[in-house]
Design a protein around this motif. Structure first.
Motif, PDB file in Angstrom:
ATOM      1  N   GLY A   1       0.649  -1.155   0.192  1.00  0.00           N
ATOM      2  CA  GLY A   1       0.036  -0.105   0.051  1.00  0.00           C
ATOM      3  C   GLY A   1       0.735   1.213  -0.065  1.00  0.00           C
ATOM      4  N   HIS A   2       2.030   1.086   0.556  1.00  0.00           N
ATOM      5  CA  HIS A   2       3.000   2.228   0.393  1.00  0.00           C
ATOM      6  C   HIS A   2       3.664   2.526  -0.919  1.00  0.00           C
ATOM      7  CE1 HIS A   2       6.390   4.885   1.846  1.00  0.00           C
ATOM      8  NE2 HIS A   2       5.664   4.962   2.890  1.00  0.00           N
ATOM      9  N   ASP A   3       3.388   1.674  -1.939  1.00  0.00           N
ATOM     10  CA  ASP A   3       3.679   1.926  -3.014  1.00  0.00           C
ATOM     11  C   ASP A   3       2.639   2.558  -3.766  1.00  0.00           C
ATOM     12  OD1 ASP A   3       6.265   1.582  -4.599  1.00  0.00           O
ATOM     13  OD2 ASP A   3       5.958  -0.502  -4.887  1.00  0.00           O
ATOM     14  N   ARG A   4       1.420   2.086  -3.724  1.00  0.00           N
ATOM     15  CA  ARG A   4       0.124   2.458  -4.178  1.00  0.00           C
ATOM     16  C   ARG A   4      -0.081   4.148  -3.791  1.00  0.00           C
ATOM     17  NH1 ARG A   4      -1.609  -2.661  -2.700  1.00  0.00           N
ATOM     18  NH2 ARG A   4      -2.872  -1.757  -0.891  1.00  0.00           N
ATOM     19  N   MET A   5       0.270   4.267  -2.441  1.00  0.00           N
ATOM     20  CA  MET A   5       0.256   5.712  -1.879  1.00  0.00           C
ATOM     21  C   MET A   5       1.200   6.621  -2.654  1.00  0.00           C
ATOM     22  SD  MET A   5       2.090   7.897   0.330  1.00  0.00           S
ATOM     23  CE  MET A   5       2.895   6.671   1.543  1.00  0.00           C
ATOM     24  N   ALA A   6       2.310   6.019  -3.044  1.00  0.00           N
ATOM     25  CA  ALA A   6       3.463   6.907  -3.486  1.00  0.00           C
ATOM     26  C   ALA A   6       2.774   7.234  -5.084  1.00  0.00           C
ATOM     27  CB  ALA A   6       4.571   6.398  -3.549  1.00  0.00           C
ATOM     28  N   ALA A   7       2.395   6.413  -5.677  1.00  0.00           N
ATOM     29  CA  ALA A   7       1.969   6.531  -7.058  1.00  0.00           C
ATOM     30  C   ALA A   7       0.554   7.524  -6.870  1.00  0.00           C
ATOM     31  CB  ALA A   7       1.490   5.317  -7.844  1.00  0.00           C
ATOM     32  N   ALA A   8      -0.042   7.470  -5.973  1.00  0.00           N
ATOM     33  CA  ALA A   8      -1.239   8.289  -5.877  1.00  0.00           C
ATOM     34  C   ALA A   8      -0.861   9.758  -5.720  1.00  0.00           C
ATOM     35  CB  ALA A   8      -2.149   7.715  -4.795  1.00  0.00           C
TER      36      ALA A   8
END
Ligand code: FES
Length: 598
Positions: free
Chosen positions: A254-261
């Protein structure tokens, strides 16, 4: 940041599901972008910049007319809290490309709380300057800021606030919980605890060696509610992260997804023309203070939030902290003040869930980087574990976790994290044992000749912003070995230093003015009687004004710590703790011209 500009939807406030909505309407035309001056004009400079961008491997159609997004990355091999940020920067860039922007990564100073000496606080303002000047001097339309280890969060946000471009902060995220022999360990907090156990003879070298393996198991910031988690939560409360970002574990997908968001969102913000100053309002800073206090967060946040607000042109004071502290309870049952760790907090609802407990004391109509209002951002946020994020009727403490003290020892204030102290010490009178500096204290604290008792008040001076230098985290003065062996685990301790957010004890900190510049702490002598009274918010030295005047006449000002270099600039410009320890020339209002490009 109006209602139709691709907000992160309420259900996405769940920290495992942060993703942006549709692209916003394009309020800013390509030729109105700041970067257009570098790339899009007819002059020689643009010709040169386009040629050099081809040299970087890009065709003009890949970047011309697109928002240029600086990704400021505090990654370094030396910083275990940020060692995953090289990968996260790639996720941010993925998001920027997806939204039609042009990402450029800038490596900036890393401030590793563990490794940098004498203290990374000496360099917070240096990173703030670096961030500000990089954003100003390069063709940047907006920025994503990657940080989290203690000083990096305020430093990046101070710089970004000063240059006032659109910006989104990406918190590094807490590391996984520590483990040792079936015990869950909190980084920092349990390091102090077991070191004291070693000094008390309760554990030996073999146990310490095992603990070295278990205290910090993964990349990420300290996973207690230390300074890092306090400040990344403050950043989310300010509204400069995507919702739920601050507690996502560093190694969670989810940290990767948050970074992309975050990468996608910054492009939308640039296109909407939303500068950071629209988010960083007085109301936002007050809500950040509320958040820090209700989290039972680190005392370091007091200094940093005052400095950050100053860069936003807002005068936040110690009195604001004390006023707000009296109106909010502590609801986060997270170490060092409570029982749980950041991963528990994350799965209990994270900051959106936490803030949903405080909506009556927050400013809900202010904008964030993700939503037109905080109210919209928190809609649908839930608490999933009321033991970790307590309900209002069952708080960890009735008042916010930090109290501001005044008195003849601290005319410009001092702070104490009273929820991390043994309650019987919160009203205490005792004789002082004074140490003139940290090294003297280390050398002599265990000397039986000092005959220190649990009733004594340990006093450390020359550890403030100038005297430390850099106001090191010396504030949790060690208890003498012989008292530890008797089971004494807390005493009243005073200093002009700071204290790690993972520390605990009846430690009065940030005494201002500091002793090195002649504050009253410089005049205390061993044997003087001192009273701490947290309920009355007072710290008093029982020495007459006449006697203090005599001592003052004998006091001589020490030489500056540095003769040259950055330290000399620091020494000349640093302000006191009650005003945030910013540099005077950075904190003052005034215009800075955008660089000329022909
Ligand atoms: Fe980096 Fe604690 S040492 S966050």
């Amino acid at each position: 940041m109006t209602g139709d500009q691709g907000h992160i939807r309420p259900e996405e406030a769940r920290p495992d599901a942060v993703r942006p909505g549709p692209a916003p309407a394009g309020a800013v035309r390509p030729e109105e972008l700041r970067s257009h001056q570098w790339y899009g004009t007819d002059g020689l400079r643009s010709f040169s910049h386009r040629a050099r961008t081809r040299q970087l491997g890009y065709l003009p159609e890949e970047h011309l007319g697109k928002p240029v997004i600086a990704v400021l990355n505090t990654w370094s091999d030396i910083n275990p809290c940020h060692v995953h940020l090289r990968d996260r920067a790639q996720a941010v860039k993925r998001g920027v490309w997806q939204a039609g922007g042009f990402p450029l990564e800038f490596p900036v100073s890393t401030l590793s709380e563990t490794f940098q000496k004498p203290t990374p606080m000496l360099y917070r303002n240096m990173l703030a300057m670096e961030a500000e000047e990089l954003l100003r001097s390069y063709p940047v339309d907006g920025a994503v800021l990657l940080g989290g280890c203690d000083k990096t969060t305020p430093a990046l946000l101070m710089g970004a606030a000063s240059v006032d471009l659109p910006a989104v902060f990406v918190p590094a995220g807490p590391m996984l919980p520590g483990h040792w022999r079936n015990e869950v360990l909190g980084s920092g907090t349990d390091m102090w605890k077991y070191w004291d156990d070693k000094r008390a003879g309760l554990i030996g070298d073999a146990e310490l060696s095992e603990l070295e393996n278990g205290l910090a198991r993964s990349p990420g910031t300290c996973m207690t509610m230390g300074t890092a988690s306090t400040l990344t939560a403050a950043a989310e409360a300010l509204g400069v992260t995507v919702p739920g970002a601050s507690s996502i574990p560093a190694v969670d997908a989810g940290h990767d997804r948050m970074a992309a968001a975050s990468g996608r969102r910054i492009v939308e913000l640039v296109r909407s023309g939303a500068r950071l100053s629209r988010v960083l309002t007085r109301e936002a800073y007050e809500d950040a203070v509320t958040t820090v206090l209700a989290l039972g967060g680190s005392t370091n946040a007091v200094i940093h939030l005052i400095a950050m607000a100053g860069r936003s042109g807002i005068r936040l004071t110690l009195d604001d902290f004390d006023r707000i502290a009296r109106t909010v309870p502590v609801l986060a049952d997270v170490r060092p003040g409570g029982r749980f760790l950041m991963e528990d907090f994350h799965f209990a609802g994270g900051l959106p869930g936490f803030l949903s407990r405080l909506t009556d004391v927050l400013h809900l109509d202010r904008p964030t980087v993700a939503h037109a209002t905080l109210r919209e951002q928190l809609a649908g946020a839930l608490v999933h574990n009321p033991e970790v994020i307590r309900p209002r009727e069952n708080p960890l403490a009735d008042e916010g976790g930090v109290a501001v003290l005044r008195g003849n020892l601290c005319p410009d204030g001092a702070v104490i994290k009273h929820i991390a102290a043994e309650p019987h010490l919160l009203r205490h009178t005792g004789p002082a044992v004074v140490f003139d500096d940290y090294r003297t204290m280390q050398r002599t604290i265990n000397d039986p000749a000092l005959a220190i008792t649990p009733d004594h008040v340990l006093v450390l001076r020359n550890s403030g912003p100038k005297g430390g230098p850099g106001m090191p985290e010396y504030g949790m003065l060690p208890i003498p070995d012989y008292l530890l062996k008797e089971g004494v685990r807390d005493m009243v301790r005073l200093s002009d230093a700071r204290m790690s957010g993972t520390s605990y004890g009846a430690c009065v900190l940030h005494i201002a003015p500091e002793s090195y510049v002649g504050g009253p702490l410089a005049l205390v002598r061993t044997g003087d009687s001192i009273t701490l009274d947290v309920a009355a918010r007072s710290l008093h030295l029982h020495v007459s004004e006449e006697e203090l005047a005599l001592r003052r006449a004998e006091w001589t000002e020490p030489e500056p710590r540095y003769e040259r270099g950055y330290g000399a600039l620091y020494d000349e410009q640093i302000t006191q703790a009650d005003t945030g320890c910013d540099f005077a020339f950075l904190a003052r209002p005034g215009e800075v011209p955008d660089p000329y490009v022909g």
